[in-house]
Design a protein around this motif. Sequence first.
Motif, PDB file in Angstrom:
ATOM      1  N   PRO A 111      31.401  13.887 -81.555  1.00 32.34           N
ATOM      2  CA  PRO A 111      30.223  13.290 -82.226  1.00 32.34           C
ATOM      3  C   PRO A 111      30.542  11.960 -82.895  1.00 32.34           C
ATOM      4  O   PRO A 111      29.694  11.054 -82.907  1.00 32.34           O
ATOM      5  CB  PRO A 111      29.825  14.352 -83.245  1.00 32.34           C
ATOM      6  CG  PRO A 111      31.035  15.187 -83.445  1.00 32.34           C
ATOM      7  CD  PRO A 111      31.760  15.185 -82.148  1.00 32.34           C
ATOM      8  N   GLY A 127      18.113   9.132 -82.376  1.00 34.54           N
ATOM      9  CA  GLY A 127      18.009  10.547 -82.057  1.00 34.54           C
ATOM     10  C   GLY A 127      19.357  11.156 -81.722  1.00 34.54           C
ATOM     11  O   GLY A 127      19.668  12.278 -82.143  1.00 34.54           O
ATOM     12  N   ASP A 128      20.172  10.397 -80.929  1.00 36.58           N
ATOM     13  CA  ASP A 128      21.513  10.908 -80.622  1.00 36.58           C
ATOM     14  C   ASP A 128      22.343  11.079 -81.881  1.00 36.58           C
ATOM     15  O   ASP A 128      23.035  12.100 -82.063  1.00 36.58           O
ATOM     16  CB  ASP A 128      22.210   9.947 -79.648  1.00 36.58           C
ATOM     17  CG  ASP A 128      21.583   9.981 -78.264  1.00 36.58           C
ATOM     18  OD1 ASP A 128      20.891  10.958 -77.965  1.00 36.58           O
ATOM     19  OD2 ASP A 128      21.801   9.012 -77.495  1.00 36.58           O
ATOM     20  N   ARG A 146      21.278  11.495 -84.887  1.00 34.70           N
ATOM     21  CA  ARG A 146      20.741  12.574 -85.718  1.00 34.70           C
ATOM     22  C   ARG A 146      21.236  13.925 -85.206  1.00 34.70           C
ATOM     23  O   ARG A 146      21.597  14.814 -85.991  1.00 34.70           O
ATOM     24  CB  ARG A 146      19.220  12.509 -85.711  1.00 34.70           C
ATOM     25  CG  ARG A 146      18.590  13.577 -86.618  1.00 34.70           C
ATOM     26  CD  ARG A 146      17.074  13.493 -86.636  1.00 34.70           C
ATOM     27  NE  ARG A 146      16.629  12.284 -87.325  1.00 34.70           N
ATOM     28  CZ  ARG A 146      16.033  11.254 -86.733  1.00 34.70           C
ATOM     29  NH1 ARG A 146      15.817  11.272 -85.421  1.00 34.70           N
ATOM     30  NH2 ARG A 146      15.655  10.202 -87.418  1.00 34.70           N
ATOM     31  N   ARG A 147      21.225  14.100 -83.865  1.00 46.16           N
ATOM     32  CA  ARG A 147      21.705  15.363 -83.302  1.00 46.16           C
ATOM     33  C   ARG A 147      23.200  15.565 -83.586  1.00 46.16           C
ATOM     34  O   ARG A 147      23.632  16.679 -83.917  1.00 46.16           O
ATOM     35  CB  ARG A 147      21.448  15.380 -81.793  1.00 46.16           C
ATOM     36  CG  ARG A 147      20.003  15.648 -81.421  1.00 46.16           C
ATOM     37  CD  ARG A 147      19.881  15.924 -79.930  1.00 46.16           C
ATOM     38  NE  ARG A 147      20.288  14.774 -79.132  1.00 46.16           N
ATOM     39  CZ  ARG A 147      19.474  13.781 -78.761  1.00 46.16           C
ATOM     40  NH1 ARG A 147      18.196  13.822 -79.113  1.00 46.16           N
ATOM     41  NH2 ARG A 147      19.930  12.789 -78.025  1.00 46.16           N
ATOM     42  N   GLU A 148      23.980  14.505 -83.439  1.00 49.69           N
ATOM     43  CA  GLU A 148      25.418  14.639 -83.707  1.00 49.69           C
ATOM     44  C   GLU A 148      25.685  14.894 -85.185  1.00 49.69           C
ATOM     45  O   GLU A 148      26.581  15.650 -85.551  1.00 49.69           O
ATOM     46  CB  GLU A 148      26.159  13.389 -83.234  1.00 49.69           C
ATOM     47  CG  GLU A 148      26.092  13.139 -81.736  1.00 49.69           C
ATOM     48  CD  GLU A 148      26.701  14.274 -80.947  1.00 49.69           C
ATOM     49  OE1 GLU A 148      27.596  14.976 -81.465  1.00 49.69           O
ATOM     50  OE2 GLU A 148      26.275  14.482 -79.783  1.00 49.69           O
ATOM     51  N   ALA A 162      23.607  16.433 -87.243  1.00 54.11           N
ATOM     52  CA  ALA A 162      23.241  17.834 -87.486  1.00 54.11           C
ATOM     53  C   ALA A 162      24.335  18.762 -86.989  1.00 54.11           C
ATOM     54  O   ALA A 162      24.642  19.790 -87.614  1.00 54.11           O
ATOM     55  CB  ALA A 162      21.907  18.139 -86.804  1.00 54.11           C
ATOM     56  N   ARG A 163      24.939  18.422 -85.848  1.00 53.52           N
ATOM     57  CA  ARG A 163      26.028  19.243 -85.323  1.00 53.52           C
ATOM     58  C   ARG A 163      27.227  19.229 -86.249  1.00 53.52           C
ATOM     59  O   ARG A 163      27.872  20.261 -86.481  1.00 53.52           O
ATOM     60  CB  ARG A 163      26.426  18.724 -83.946  1.00 53.52           C
ATOM     61  CG  ARG A 163      27.503  19.538 -83.260  1.00 53.52           C
ATOM     62  CD  ARG A 163      27.489  19.278 -81.774  1.00 53.52           C
ATOM     63  NE  ARG A 163      28.633  19.914 -81.139  1.00 53.52           N
ATOM     64  CZ  ARG A 163      29.718  19.283 -80.723  1.00 53.52           C
ATOM     65  NH1 ARG A 163      29.789  17.975 -80.849  1.00 53.52           N
ATOM     66  NH2 ARG A 163      30.710  19.927 -80.170  1.00 53.52           N
ATOM     67  N   SER A 190      24.801  21.757 -75.473  1.00 51.60           N
ATOM     68  CA  SER A 190      23.705  22.383 -76.216  1.00 51.60           C
ATOM     69  C   SER A 190      23.936  22.372 -77.709  1.00 51.60           C
ATOM     70  O   SER A 190      23.122  22.905 -78.459  1.00 51.60           O
ATOM     71  CB  SER A 190      23.510  23.826 -75.737  1.00 51.60           C
ATOM     72  OG  SER A 190      24.698  24.562 -75.895  1.00 51.60           O
ATOM     73  N   GLY A 191      25.033  21.805 -78.131  1.00 53.48           N
ATOM     74  CA  GLY A 191      25.241  21.635 -79.564  1.00 53.48           C
ATOM     75  C   GLY A 191      26.018  22.725 -80.239  1.00 53.48           C
ATOM     76  O   GLY A 191      26.025  22.811 -81.458  1.00 53.48           O
TER      77      GLY A 191
END
Length: 490
Positions: A276, A303-304, A306-308, A310-311, A441-442
């Motif tokens: 990430p 968005g990428d 934010r997802r990383e 959150a991960r 999938s995180g």
Amino acid sequence: MHWWRAKPIFSAIPFRVRLTLLYSSLFVLALIGISVGMHIAVAQTLHANVQRDLVAATQQIRSILNAVGLQGVRTPSGELQLYLNSDFIQLFTNRNIGAQFFRGDGTLVSSTPNLAPYMLPLPNEALNMNVTDENGLTIIREVNGVQVKSLITRVTLHNGQTIGFIQVSRPLNDVNDTLATLQTILIIGGVMATLVTGMGSMYLSKRALRPIEQITQTAQSIVRAEDLGRRIPEPVQRDEIHQLTVTINELLSRLERLFSTQQRFVADVSHELRTPLTVMQGNLEVLERGASTDPALVKEMVGDMRRETARLIRMVNDLLLLAQSETNVVLRSEPVELDTLLLEVFRELRPLANQVRLRIGAEDQILVYGDRDRIKQALLNLGVNALQYTPPGGLVILSLERYEQFACLSVADTGIGISEAERDLIFERFYRVDRSRSRHSGGTGLGLSIVKWVAEAHGGYVTVASEVGRGSTFAIYLPLPESPATSSTG
């Protein structure tokens, strides 16, 4: 020197020397006690024998007097003059024991020839001796440098009149010589025995501690070489040294596992963080090159990131939870309605299902005591894990059933399944059956580790049944509360 100053000096002495000193000190104390006791016992025995000889001689003299008789004549003044018959001196000629006869006023009448070297007058205590004292008077005096023990008794007529005293004496030079010789033997023998004991204790302690020295050297070499795979050879004898060796080997095995787990954990964490962070760094570099003018590209990169992010947050929270599990954190104990919790988890998983069918199977009404948030988190982890590994069109079923004395929360899927070789590894941290799919999938690879900890922290356990290509079933077993009948019976 005060004892608290001498203590560090004594502790600096090698253990082998301290052990030898301790053994030798205990032996010396025991030897001194035995020697003193032996000296006292021998001295009492010898003096008791002397006393018996004096008593026997006194009785012999009285027998002789009764047999021979005393002859007396009256002096002009009317006093009774006593003297011993000459046969008495001839009959009583013991070399070690001498006898004397005194008048009532303490004047010597006659004595045996062997008392010639000693001047033994009648002591004043004898004149004041009680007439009824049958044991007589025992006294020890020193004459010409020699100790002499005497037994003095009264000689009376039938009317109770005292006609004189019998003093039986015996020199104690042989007794003192015997005690001096015994004392010399005890001292010399004690010193020699102490030396032999000290050397023997040193040898035995060195031999007894040799296995411990070998264990220490081996352990030090293992530490210096950082080779936790080596083990200390176990001795053949199953004694305390064998137990120590087994314990150290078990400790080394555990340290090896912990060290390997730590290395793998650090490597896995580093690997999980690198992905990430690399993605976020790449997006930042793209933004620096002017991509900020393209709203669609900016939205995609945000968005990428934010997802990383959150991960990363999920990973940090999971790691924090697992760290708390290793510190024996106490979970809350409150009533938990598992059927209600199952419905909540179902509703939260439904938006994540996408093309995977999500259903509820058996749903019993079961109440347990525990930490509701942790149980929910464990069930959510199983549900998310099942959705990640189930292809589109597959099925995931959440169930709640009563199994003997346990409540069984199960999650069954029709996903890719788990091979038999991987079933023992899936509960390890950061382990994934399909790394590419789970990372995409995180997943963090910590979900099943948390599930296992939550189940065991509640006094339960977790199981898995799987077949490659046909799916898997994970089950959490939580103990049911004791019924009033069971508790009253117990």
